[in-house]
Design a protein around this motif. Structure first.
Motif, PDB file in Angstrom:
ATOM      1  N   VAL A  18       3.645  -2.629   9.802  1.00  0.00           N
ATOM      2  CA  VAL A  18       2.491  -2.036  10.474  1.00  0.00           C
ATOM      3  C   VAL A  18       2.665  -0.517  10.596  1.00  0.00           C
ATOM      4  CG1 VAL A  18       1.275  -1.855  12.686  1.00  0.00           C
ATOM      5  CG2 VAL A  18       1.816  -4.108  11.738  1.00  0.00           C
ATOM      6  N   LEU A  19       3.865  -0.082  10.974  1.00  0.00           N
ATOM      7  CA  LEU A  19       4.120   1.350  11.090  1.00  0.00           C
ATOM      8  C   LEU A  19       4.016   2.048   9.744  1.00  0.00           C
ATOM      9  CD1 LEU A  19       7.101   1.431  13.627  1.00  0.00           C
ATOM     10  CD2 LEU A  19       4.744   2.156  14.037  1.00  0.00           C
ATOM     11  N   LEU A  20       4.579   1.420   8.697  1.00  0.00           N
ATOM     12  CA  LEU A  20       4.513   2.019   7.365  1.00  0.00           C
ATOM     13  C   LEU A  20       3.069   2.074   6.873  1.00  0.00           C
ATOM     14  CD1 LEU A  20       5.941   3.190   4.921  1.00  0.00           C
ATOM     15  CD2 LEU A  20       6.368   0.856   4.107  1.00  0.00           C
ATOM     16  N   PHE A  21       2.319   1.020   7.126  1.00  0.00           N
ATOM     17  CA  PHE A  21       0.917   1.003   6.724  1.00  0.00           C
ATOM     18  C   PHE A  21       0.140   2.110   7.441  1.00  0.00           C
ATOM     19  CE2 PHE A  21      -3.494  -0.352   7.109  1.00  0.00           C
ATOM     20  CZ  PHE A  21      -3.799  -0.706   5.807  1.00  0.00           C
ATOM     21  N   ALA A  22       0.400   2.276   8.728  1.00  0.00           N
ATOM     22  CA  ALA A  22      -0.283   3.327   9.490  1.00  0.00           C
ATOM     23  C   ALA A  22       0.079   4.710   8.962  1.00  0.00           C
ATOM     24  CB  ALA A  22       0.086   3.209  10.972  1.00  0.00           C
ATOM     25  N   LEU A  23       1.362   4.909   8.619  1.00  0.00           N
ATOM     26  CA  LEU A  23       1.804   6.197   8.080  1.00  0.00           C
ATOM     27  C   LEU A  23       1.114   6.500   6.751  1.00  0.00           C
ATOM     28  CD1 LEU A  23       3.677   8.683   7.924  1.00  0.00           C
ATOM     29  CD2 LEU A  23       5.412   7.175   6.888  1.00  0.00           C
ATOM     30  N   ILE A  24       1.096   5.520   5.857  1.00  0.00           N
ATOM     31  CA  ILE A  24       0.478   5.734   4.543  1.00  0.00           C
ATOM     32  C   ILE A  24      -1.016   6.003   4.693  1.00  0.00           C
ATOM     33  CG2 ILE A  24      -0.047   4.667   2.317  1.00  0.00           C
ATOM     34  CD1 ILE A  24       2.553   3.074   2.592  1.00  0.00           C
ATOM     35  N   THR A  25      -1.673   5.219   5.547  1.00  0.00           N
ATOM     36  CA  THR A  25      -3.113   5.402   5.751  1.00  0.00           C
ATOM     37  C   THR A  25      -3.411   6.797   6.298  1.00  0.00           C
ATOM     38  OG1 THR A  25      -3.350   3.029   6.204  1.00  0.00           O
ATOM     39  CG2 THR A  25      -5.160   4.464   6.875  1.00  0.00           C
ATOM     40  N   TRP A  26      -2.615   7.242   7.246  1.00  0.00           N
ATOM     41  CA  TRP A  26      -2.788   8.589   7.800  1.00  0.00           C
ATOM     42  C   TRP A  26      -2.646   9.650   6.719  1.00  0.00           C
ATOM     43  CZ3 TRP A  26       1.873  11.690   9.181  1.00  0.00           C
ATOM     44  CH2 TRP A  26       1.515  12.980   9.608  1.00  0.00           C
ATOM     45  N   GLN A  27      -1.647   9.490   5.856  1.00  0.00           N
ATOM     46  CA  GLN A  27      -1.426  10.458   4.788  1.00  0.00           C
ATOM     47  C   GLN A  27      -2.584  10.460   3.791  1.00  0.00           C
ATOM     48  OE1 GLN A  27       1.612  12.663   4.024  1.00  0.00           O
ATOM     49  NE2 GLN A  27       1.119  12.477   6.193  1.00  0.00           N
ATOM     50  N   VAL A  28      -3.116   9.288   3.483  1.00  0.00           N
ATOM     51  CA  VAL A  28      -4.230   9.197   2.542  1.00  0.00           C
ATOM     52  C   VAL A  28      -5.481   9.856   3.132  1.00  0.00           C
ATOM     53  CG1 VAL A  28      -5.836   7.586   1.434  1.00  0.00           C
ATOM     54  CG2 VAL A  28      -3.378   7.166   1.313  1.00  0.00           C
ATOM     55  N   VAL A  29      -5.767   9.557   4.393  1.00  0.00           N
ATOM     56  CA  VAL A  29      -6.965  10.110   5.030  1.00  0.00           C
ATOM     57  C   VAL A  29      -6.843  11.622   5.220  1.00  0.00           C
ATOM     58  CG1 VAL A  29      -8.340  10.113   7.152  1.00  0.00           C
ATOM     59  CG2 VAL A  29      -7.555   7.947   6.175  1.00  0.00           C
ATOM     60  N   ALA A  30      -5.631  12.083   5.593  1.00  0.00           N
ATOM     61  CA  ALA A  30      -5.428  13.510   5.870  1.00  0.00           C
ATOM     62  C   ALA A  30      -5.024  14.297   4.635  1.00  0.00           C
ATOM     63  CB  ALA A  30      -4.364  13.666   6.957  1.00  0.00           C
ATOM     64  N   ASP A  31      -4.904  13.621   3.485  1.00  0.00           N
ATOM     65  CA  ASP A  31      -4.452  14.279   2.252  1.00  0.00           C
ATOM     66  C   ASP A  31      -3.120  14.990   2.498  1.00  0.00           C
ATOM     67  OD1 ASP A  31      -4.600  14.913  -0.415  1.00  0.00           O
ATOM     68  OD2 ASP A  31      -5.748  16.747  -0.096  1.00  0.00           O
ATOM     69  N   GLY A  32      -2.180  14.234   3.077  1.00  0.00           N
ATOM     70  CA  GLY A  32      -0.881  14.784   3.461  1.00  0.00           C
ATOM     71  C   GLY A  32       0.072  14.931   2.291  1.00  0.00           C
ATOM     72  N   VAL A 185       1.766  -0.106  -2.226  1.00  0.00           N
ATOM     73  CA  VAL A 185       2.742  -0.256  -1.139  1.00  0.00           C
ATOM     74  C   VAL A 185       2.039  -0.617   0.170  1.00  0.00           C
ATOM     75  CG1 VAL A 185       4.498   0.922   0.233  1.00  0.00           C
ATOM     76  CG2 VAL A 185       4.379   1.316  -2.234  1.00  0.00           C
ATOM     77  N   ALA A 186       0.900   0.000   0.427  1.00  0.00           N
ATOM     78  CA  ALA A 186       0.150  -0.320   1.641  1.00  0.00           C
ATOM     79  C   ALA A 186      -0.273  -1.785   1.655  1.00  0.00           C
ATOM     80  CB  ALA A 186      -1.079   0.583   1.751  1.00  0.00           C
ATOM     81  N   SER A 187      -0.657  -2.316   0.519  1.00  0.00           N
ATOM     82  CA  SER A 187      -1.056  -3.723   0.452  1.00  0.00           C
ATOM     83  C   SER A 187       0.139  -4.649   0.601  1.00  0.00           C
ATOM     84  CB  SER A 187      -1.788  -4.001  -0.863  1.00  0.00           C
ATOM     85  OG  SER A 187      -3.049  -3.376  -0.863  1.00  0.00           O
ATOM     86  N   TRP A 188       1.324  -4.221   0.172  1.00  0.00           N
ATOM     87  CA  TRP A 188       2.521  -5.007   0.472  1.00  0.00           C
ATOM     88  C   TRP A 188       2.664  -5.172   1.981  1.00  0.00           C
ATOM     89  CZ3 TRP A 188       6.651  -2.063  -2.966  1.00  0.00           C
ATOM     90  CH2 TRP A 188       6.413  -2.370  -4.315  1.00  0.00           C
ATOM     91  N   CYS A 189       2.513  -4.070   2.695  1.00  0.00           N
ATOM     92  CA  CYS A 189       2.659  -4.097   4.162  1.00  0.00           C
ATOM     93  C   CYS A 189       1.631  -5.027   4.787  1.00  0.00           C
ATOM     94  CB  CYS A 189       2.497  -2.693   4.739  1.00  0.00           C
ATOM     95  SG  CYS A 189       3.742  -1.517   4.193  1.00  0.00           S
ATOM     96  N   LEU A 190       0.398  -4.922   4.344  1.00  0.00           N
ATOM     97  CA  LEU A 190      -0.662  -5.776   4.865  1.00  0.00           C
ATOM     98  C   LEU A 190      -0.372  -7.238   4.570  1.00  0.00           C
ATOM     99  CD1 LEU A 190      -3.473  -5.875   6.196  1.00  0.00           C
ATOM    100  CD2 LEU A 190      -4.463  -5.631   3.907  1.00  0.00           C
ATOM    101  N   GLY A 191       0.100  -7.515   3.360  1.00  0.00           N
ATOM    102  CA  GLY A 191       0.408  -8.884   2.980  1.00  0.00           C
ATOM    103  C   GLY A 191       1.546  -9.478   3.783  1.00  0.00           C
ATOM    104  N   VAL A 192       2.567  -8.687   4.068  1.00  0.00           N
ATOM    105  CA  VAL A 192       3.706  -9.173   4.860  1.00  0.00           C
ATOM    106  C   VAL A 192       3.259  -9.590   6.256  1.00  0.00           C
ATOM    107  CG1 VAL A 192       5.852  -8.468   5.999  1.00  0.00           C
ATOM    108  CG2 VAL A 192       5.491  -7.932   3.587  1.00  0.00           C
ATOM    109  N   VAL A 193       2.390  -8.805   6.863  1.00  0.00           N
ATOM    110  CA  VAL A 193       1.888  -9.144   8.199  1.00  0.00           C
ATOM    111  C   VAL A 193       1.114 -10.465   8.162  1.00  0.00           C
ATOM    112  CG1 VAL A 193       0.343  -8.430  10.060  1.00  0.00           C
ATOM    113  CG2 VAL A 193       1.816  -6.749   8.947  1.00  0.00           C
ATOM    114  N   LEU A 194       0.256 -10.639   7.172  1.00  0.00           N
ATOM    115  CA  LEU A 194      -0.514 -11.879   7.067  1.00  0.00           C
ATOM    116  C   LEU A 194       0.397 -13.075   6.787  1.00  0.00           C
ATOM    117  CD1 LEU A 194      -3.613 -10.628   5.041  1.00  0.00           C
ATOM    118  CD2 LEU A 194      -3.492 -11.171   7.472  1.00  0.00           C
ATOM    119  N   LEU A 195       1.401 -12.890   5.935  1.00  0.00           N
ATOM    120  CA  LEU A 195       2.330 -13.980   5.645  1.00  0.00           C
ATOM    121  C   LEU A 195       3.160 -14.350   6.868  1.00  0.00           C
ATOM    122  CD1 LEU A 195       3.671 -13.120   2.068  1.00  0.00           C
ATOM    123  CD2 LEU A 195       2.034 -14.891   2.725  1.00  0.00           C
TER     124      LEU A 195
END
Length: 233
Positions: A18-32, A185-195
């Motif tokens: 969840v933390l990694l997904f949030a970090l990646i999403t933030w970077q994508v949205v903010a063009d980090g 990588v973000a989808s890996w994180c999402l998939g792990v949470v669902l699994l």
């Protein structure tokens, strides 16, 4: 009150993705800065070819979901045939996890509005990767639920097969240029949470076989306390 070891393990298993997904999403949205690294890595990896196309197809709904449906049907049949209480719950959890993939991915694609790689026609909505999430949840759920019904050797083989299919899908998507590496990588994180959710439900319905000549009602009433065959594990 001290936290139990299983609860700590669960917190790590869910918290880190969840933390990694949030970090990646933030970077994508903010063009980090991670986006620049991601784009350079994609440029080095992209090389569209037929093999990459075939690998990426492993994440297609038409390929992955039928595998999951067959696995869920077998698990449901096996649980009902062997007298497992709440036999329908693990297959239902697996189906729900699969339904949640588009329910979560589609709004994220629209919100992040990330453009695709130079290898695809100009468009947006590539983050996160729906094909990767589909592969992780479909093949992961199938391996998870089928593995508990088989020997340790078969269980390990299913885990390896699942990993090969997911990594193959991920490689094909990046190699073909359908997705940036961070999308995958973000989808890996999402998939792990669902699994993890599927795993928690499955642990409450351990597989078992009713002995010959002993009915389910007799098994439940033979002791005043829940047994390992019908109580939460």
């Amino acid at each position: 009150m001290p936290v139990s070891a299983p609860l700590r393990a669960l917190s790590v298993l869910v918290g880190l993705p969840v933390l990694l997904f949030a970090l990646i999403t933030w970077q994508v949205v903010a063009d980090g800065p991670l986006v620049g690294v991601d784009e350079r890595l994609s440029g080095a990896l992209v090389h569209p070819d037929r093999f990459a196309e075939l690998l990426s197809d492993l994440g297609n709904v038409q390929v992955a979901v039928p595998v999951l449906v067959v696995a869920l049907a077998y698990v449901a049949w096996h649980g009902r045939a062997t007298g497992v209480d709440l036999w329908w719950l693990p297959p239902l959890a697996g189906a729900l996890a699969m339904v949640l993939v588009p329910a979560l991915v589609a709004p994220l694609k629209e919100w992040t509005d990330r453009p695709g790689t130079p290898a695809v026609p100009p468009a947006t909505g590539y983050y996160p990767s729906g094909h990767t999430a589909t592969a992780v949840v479909a093949y992961g759920t199938a391996a998870l639920l089928l593995g508990r019904l088989r020997s340790p050797a078969v269980r390990r083989a299913l885990v390896v097969l699942c990993a090969v299919l997911v990594l193959g899908t991920s490689y094909g998507l990046v190699r073909r240029g359908y997705h940036w590496p961070l999308d995958v990588v973000a989808s890996w994180c999402l998939g792990v949470v669902l699994l993890t959710g599927v795993r928690l439900v499955d642990r409450r319905t351990p597989p078992g076989r009713t002995p010959r000549g002993v009915s389910r009602s007799t098994r439940r009433s033979s002791s005043g306390t829940p047994s390992s065959s019908n109580g939460p594990s």
